[in-house]
Write a protein that holds these residues in place. Structure first.
Motif, PDB file in Angstrom:
ATOM      1  N   GLY A  89      33.081  87.552 110.471  1.00 49.32           N
ATOM      2  CA  GLY A  89      32.101  85.730 110.713  1.00 49.32           C
ATOM      3  C   GLY A  89      31.886  84.484 109.437  1.00 49.32           C
ATOM      4  O   GLY A  89      32.903  85.909 108.546  1.00 49.32           O
ATOM      5  N   GLU A  90      31.438  84.429 109.518  1.00 46.90           N
ATOM      6  CA  GLU A  90      30.135  83.578 108.530  1.00 46.90           C
ATOM      7  C   GLU A  90      30.376  84.502 107.584  1.00 46.90           C
ATOM      8  O   GLU A  90      30.037  85.554 107.595  1.00 46.90           O
ATOM      9  CB  GLU A  90      29.910  82.925 108.775  1.00 46.90           C
ATOM     10  N   LEU A  91      30.286  83.375 106.020  1.00 44.77           N
ATOM     11  CA  LEU A  91      29.525  84.963 105.184  1.00 44.77           C
ATOM     12  C   LEU A  91      29.202  83.772 104.330  1.00 44.77           C
ATOM     13  O   LEU A  91      29.269  82.792 103.377  1.00 44.77           O
ATOM     14  CB  LEU A  91      30.525  85.554 103.630  1.00 44.77           C
ATOM     15  N   THR A  92      27.459  84.227 103.820  1.00 48.02           N
ATOM     16  CA  THR A  92      26.808  83.469 102.997  1.00 48.02           C
ATOM     17  C   THR A  92      26.134  83.584 102.098  1.00 48.02           C
ATOM     18  O   THR A  92      25.679  84.919 102.311  1.00 48.02           O
ATOM     19  CB  THR A  92      25.567  82.756 104.286  1.00 48.02           C
ATOM     20  N   THR A  93      26.234  83.031 101.001  1.00 47.73           N
ATOM     21  CA  THR A  93      25.497  83.808  99.591  1.00 47.73           C
ATOM     22  C   THR A  93      24.767  83.473  98.949  1.00 47.73           C
ATOM     23  O   THR A  93      24.800  82.036  98.827  1.00 47.73           O
ATOM     24  CB  THR A  93      26.863  84.158  98.575  1.00 47.73           C
ATOM     25  N   TYR A  94      23.915  84.108  99.139  1.00 47.41           N
ATOM     26  CA  TYR A  94      22.706  83.606  97.887  1.00 47.41           C
ATOM     27  C   TYR A  94      22.340  84.593  96.837  1.00 47.41           C
ATOM     28  O   TYR A  94      22.162  85.824  97.252  1.00 47.41           O
ATOM     29  CB  TYR A  94      21.297  82.664  99.026  1.00 47.41           C
ATOM     30  N   ALA A  95      22.122  84.597  95.623  1.00 49.58           N
ATOM     31  CA  ALA A  95      21.106  85.043  94.625  1.00 49.58           C
ATOM     32  C   ALA A  95      20.115  83.839  93.785  1.00 49.58           C
ATOM     33  O   ALA A  95      20.968  83.003  93.163  1.00 49.58           O
ATOM     34  CB  ALA A  95      22.131  85.129  93.804  1.00 49.58           C
ATOM     35  N   PRO A  96      19.529  84.531  93.409  1.00 46.86           N
ATOM     36  CA  PRO A  96      18.545  83.887  92.201  1.00 46.86           C
ATOM     37  C   PRO A  96      18.934  83.310  91.373  1.00 46.86           C
ATOM     38  O   PRO A  96      18.959  82.286  91.143  1.00 46.86           O
ATOM     39  CB  PRO A  96      17.189  85.004  91.656  1.00 46.86           C
ATOM     40  N   ALA A  97      20.491  83.840  90.839  1.00 49.14           N
ATOM     41  CA  ALA A  97      21.314  82.912  89.834  1.00 49.14           C
ATOM     42  C   ALA A  97      22.140  83.684  89.357  1.00 49.14           C
ATOM     43  O   ALA A  97      22.522  85.234  90.089  1.00 49.14           O
ATOM     44  CB  ALA A  97      20.913  82.968  87.942  1.00 49.14           C
ATOM     45  N   TYR A  98      23.556  82.622  89.386  1.00 46.76           N
ATOM     46  CA  TYR A  98      24.732  83.108  89.263  1.00 46.76           C
ATOM     47  C   TYR A  98      25.285  83.637  87.853  1.00 46.76           C
ATOM     48  O   TYR A  98      25.101  83.050  86.855  1.00 46.76           O
ATOM     49  CB  TYR A  98      25.935  82.707  90.009  1.00 46.76           C
ATOM     50  N   ARG A  99      26.006  84.629  87.609  1.00 50.04           N
ATOM     51  CA  ARG A  99      26.772  84.549  86.292  1.00 50.04           C
ATOM     52  C   ARG A  99      28.472  83.993  86.235  1.00 50.04           C
ATOM     53  O   ARG A  99      28.937  84.128  87.473  1.00 50.04           O
ATOM     54  CB  ARG A  99      27.376  86.146  86.471  1.00 50.04           C
ATOM     55  N   ALA A 100      28.401  83.244  85.370  1.00 45.95           N
ATOM     56  CA  ALA A 100      29.405  82.567  85.081  1.00 45.95           C
ATOM     57  C   ALA A 100      30.788  83.292  86.176  1.00 45.95           C
ATOM     58  O   ALA A 100      31.987  82.723  86.268  1.00 45.95           O
ATOM     59  CB  ALA A 100      29.612  81.594  84.130  1.00 45.95           C
ATOM     60  N   GLN A 101      31.217  84.874  85.799  1.00 49.83           N
ATOM     61  CA  GLN A 101      32.160  85.316  85.789  1.00 49.83           C
ATOM     62  C   GLN A 101      32.554  85.763  87.364  1.00 49.83           C
ATOM     63  O   GLN A 101      33.549  86.607  87.784  1.00 49.83           O
ATOM     64  CB  GLN A 101      32.436  86.856  84.908  1.00 49.83           C
ATOM     65  N   ASP A 102      31.025  86.221  87.472  1.00 47.70           N
ATOM     66  CA  ASP A 102      31.264  85.667  89.724  1.00 47.70           C
ATOM     67  C   ASP A 102      31.355  85.098  90.092  1.00 47.70           C
ATOM     68  O   ASP A 102      31.797  85.657  91.218  1.00 47.70           O
ATOM     69  CB  ASP A 102      29.932  87.010  89.945  1.00 47.70           C
ATOM     70  N   LEU A 103      31.115  83.486  89.503  1.00 51.13           N
ATOM     71  CA  LEU A 103      31.037  82.305  91.196  1.00 51.13           C
ATOM     72  C   LEU A 103      32.268  81.864  90.807  1.00 51.13           C
ATOM     73  O   LEU A 103      31.898  82.336  92.691  1.00 51.13           O
ATOM     74  CB  LEU A 103      30.024  81.341  89.664  1.00 51.13           C
ATOM     75  N   PRO A 104      32.968  82.536  90.522  1.00 50.51           N
ATOM     76  CA  PRO A 104      34.511  81.404  91.492  1.00 50.51           C
ATOM     77  C   PRO A 104      34.427  82.648  92.433  1.00 50.51           C
ATOM     78  O   PRO A 104      35.562  82.123  93.568  1.00 50.51           O
ATOM     79  CB  PRO A 104      35.750  82.215  89.921  1.00 50.51           C
ATOM     80  N   GLU A 105      34.897  84.074  92.100  1.00 54.28           N
ATOM     81  CA  GLU A 105      35.037  85.565  93.577  1.00 54.28           C
ATOM     82  C   GLU A 105      33.821  85.148  94.493  1.00 54.28           C
ATOM     83  O   GLU A 105      34.731  84.941  95.899  1.00 54.28           O
ATOM     84  CB  GLU A 105      35.029  85.965  92.556  1.00 54.28           C
ATOM     85  N   ILE A 106      32.586  84.811  94.270  1.00 52.48           N
ATOM     86  CA  ILE A 106      31.647  84.512  95.193  1.00 52.48           C
ATOM     87  C   ILE A 106      31.903  82.999  95.942  1.00 52.48           C
ATOM     88  O   ILE A 106      32.344  82.585  97.197  1.00 52.48           O
ATOM     89  CB  ILE A 106      30.320  84.067  94.847  1.00 52.48           C
ATOM     90  N   LEU A 107      32.837  81.612  95.419  1.00 49.00           N
ATOM     91  CA  LEU A 107      33.002  80.925  96.279  1.00 49.00           C
ATOM     92  C   LEU A 107      34.591  81.177  96.639  1.00 49.00           C
ATOM     93  O   LEU A 107      34.290  80.394  97.827  1.00 49.00           O
ATOM     94  CB  LEU A 107      33.351  79.498  94.845  1.00 49.00           C
ATOM     95  N   LYS A 108      35.497  81.786  96.224  1.00 46.15           N
ATOM     96  CA  LYS A 108      36.617  81.595  97.311  1.00 46.15           C
ATOM     97  C   LYS A 108      36.238  82.490  98.355  1.00 46.15           C
ATOM     98  O   LYS A 108      36.469  82.504  99.644  1.00 46.15           O
ATOM     99  CB  LYS A 108      37.512  83.060  96.385  1.00 46.15           C
ATOM    100  N   LEU A 109      35.008  84.184  98.232  1.00 43.81           N
ATOM    101  CA  LEU A 109      35.059  84.652  99.480  1.00 43.81           C
ATOM    102  C   LEU A 109      34.046  83.967 100.459  1.00 43.81           C
ATOM    103  O   LEU A 109      34.260  83.934 101.747  1.00 43.81           O
ATOM    104  CB  LEU A 109      33.809  86.369  99.319  1.00 43.81           C
ATOM    105  N   SER A 110      32.995  83.348 100.087  1.00 41.01           N
ATOM    106  CA  SER A 110      32.194  82.674 101.092  1.00 41.01           C
ATOM    107  C   SER A 110      32.037  81.428 102.026  1.00 41.01           C
ATOM    108  O   SER A 110      32.854  80.641 100.869  1.00 41.01           O
ATOM    109  CB  SER A 110      30.600  82.657  99.708  1.00 41.01           C
ATOM    110  N   ASP A 111      32.001  81.343 102.614  1.00 43.63           N
ATOM    111  CA  ASP A 111      31.847  79.994 103.837  1.00 43.63           C
ATOM    112  C   ASP A 111      31.029  78.814 102.876  1.00 43.63           C
ATOM    113  O   ASP A 111      30.699  77.671 102.806  1.00 43.63           O
ATOM    114  CB  ASP A 111      31.438  80.481 105.099  1.00 43.63           C
TER     115      ASP A 111
END
Ligand SMILES: Cc1ncc(COP(=O)(O)O)c(C=O)c1O
Length: 395
Positions: A89-111
């Motif tokens: 199903g859907e994937l929502t990601t929330y973190a109090p702050a993102y690291r620039a090196q993690d964000l591209p993969e998070i954007l790819k994985l998450s809805d």
């Protein structure tokens, strides 16, 4: 802090000798019962429910969760990966702050990717645009701090003064919602329906005018929807009303409610002696295996305890862990008959926020993980840990 759960359910008839010690035992049938309740609320309320992986991410049950819920929510890159590897199903990601090196993969994985401040959305505008140009499809959310406290303990109150969680609603202006698809609010902890109603009554006049341009509203977790005394009909009516009034998709992302009263932590008495109170060392450590016992703090209910704490019959025993921490104390418990080395014990309601928080401090072994189905009595040892799990995190 009082624990609101602690119903032993079918564990009253579980033979604690069937598993190694220590061991988490999760009752699949109890998880399913919780999921049925949540699905029913979602369907009748016209809302979507996601499992908050931070609370309970025993992915052996990912397929079961996927049969009932609309997806999961992650707290960062690793939970997002786990979600895409195992959950549905859907994937929502929330973190109090993102690291620039993690964000591209998070954007790819998450809805959906939810940010804690408009400043982060602005800072990462380039990465967001690049991800979209690559073909990644995701929506953007903003977490709001409603500046309205309902949580009973400051440590668990995201709206407490000076909080780092969410953008203060008093600072919100329409331009902060440029490029934002939805708002996220998480401000409750182990609570019934009335705190949610009060929260919304306080917040709606402040943000109602801004909701028209948004697609969804995520009301976070902390809803004890599967607890017997939760006013579920009121929640269903509230969700319906909210959706109709503002034309939004409403999400809830409970964690505890999925695994409430669905697991125990089995342990064993290792030694017992008198020191004023009778004291026992167990192979369950509060600090390593149930850290919320010390952090919250709270006293976990014990299976088969004849009376709470101070017995009229039997004996009271102070149970503590095998670590060096003087405060590694679980609590005082009543036993009848008195326990001896080798006696098995179990603490109730340990499926959520315990398994996900274990450590090997002092080289204390991690509890094994077992899955039991109380309807069929089938028991499966899902995972056992050994010395290498301790060693390999240290060098
Ligand atoms: C943002 C967010 N969503 C959901 C949850 C899940 O809350 P609970 O397990 O209390 O339902 C939490 C818990 O801290 C959270 O921080």
């Amino acid at each position: 802090m009082e624990t609101r759960a602690g119903d032993p359910g079918a564990f009253t008839r579980f033979d604690l000798g069937r598993v190694p010690s220590p061991c988490f035992v999760v009752d699949e049938a109890a998880v399913r019962r919780n999921l049925v309740v949540l699905r029913d609320v979602a369907d009748r309320g016209g809302a979507k429910v996601l499992l908050a992986l931070k609370a309970f991410s025993m992915w052996a049950l990912a397929d079961l969760v996927g049969q009932y819920l609309h997806g999961v929510c992650a707290s960062g890159l690793w939970e997002a990966r786990l979600a895409r590897e195992h959950y549905h199903g859907e994937l929502t990601t929330y973190a109090p702050a993102y690291r620039a090196q993690d964000l591209p993969e998070i954007l790819k994985l998450s809805d959906t990717v939810i940010f804690n401040s408009p400043a982060q959305i602005a800072r990462f505008a380039g990465l967001i645009a690049e991800a979209r140009a690559r073909g990644d499809s995701f929506e953007i959310g903003l977490r709001l701090n409603p500046e309205h406290s309902e949580a009973l303990v400051a440590k668990y109150d995201p709206s407490a003064p000076g909080s780092r969680l969410g953008f203060p609603v008093s600072q919100l202006r329409p331009e902060h919602l440029q490029g934002v698809d939805g708002l996220h609010i998480h401000a409750l902890c182990e609570q019934g329906f009335e705190p949610l109603r009060r929260l919304w009554d306080a917040l709606e006049p402040r943000i109602g005018g801004l909701l028209g341009g948004l697609k969804w509203l995520n009301l976070g977790g902390g809803h004890h929807i599967t607890r017997a005394d939760y006013a579920r009909e009121d929640l269903v009516a509230f969700l319906r009303q909210l959706t109709e009034r503002h034309g939004l998709e409403v999400y809830l992302e409970p964690g505890e409610a999925i695994a409430l009263d669905a697991g125990i932590l089995v342990g064993e008495i290792l030694d017992i002696f008198d020191n004023g109170p009778r004291v026992a060392i167990t192979d369950i450590s509060a600090t390593c295996h149930m850290p919320d016992v010390l952090e919250a703090p709270y006293r976990p209910a014990m299976l088969h305890e004849p009376e709470n704490g101070a017995p009229k019959t039997g004996v009271s025993v102070r149970l503590g862990g095998p670590s060096c921490l003087a405060g590694d104390i679980i609590g005082d418990y009543a036993f009848a008959p008195p326990p001896v080395p080798g006696t098995r014990i179990a603490f109730l309601d340990q499926a959520h926020y315990s398994m996900v928080k274990t450590t090997t401090f002092n080289g204390v072994p991690l509890p094994a993980i077992a899955l039991w189905n109380s309807d069929t009595d089938v028991l499966r040892l899902v995972r056992a840990f050994d010395y290498r799990d301790f060693r390999d995190r240290l060098s």
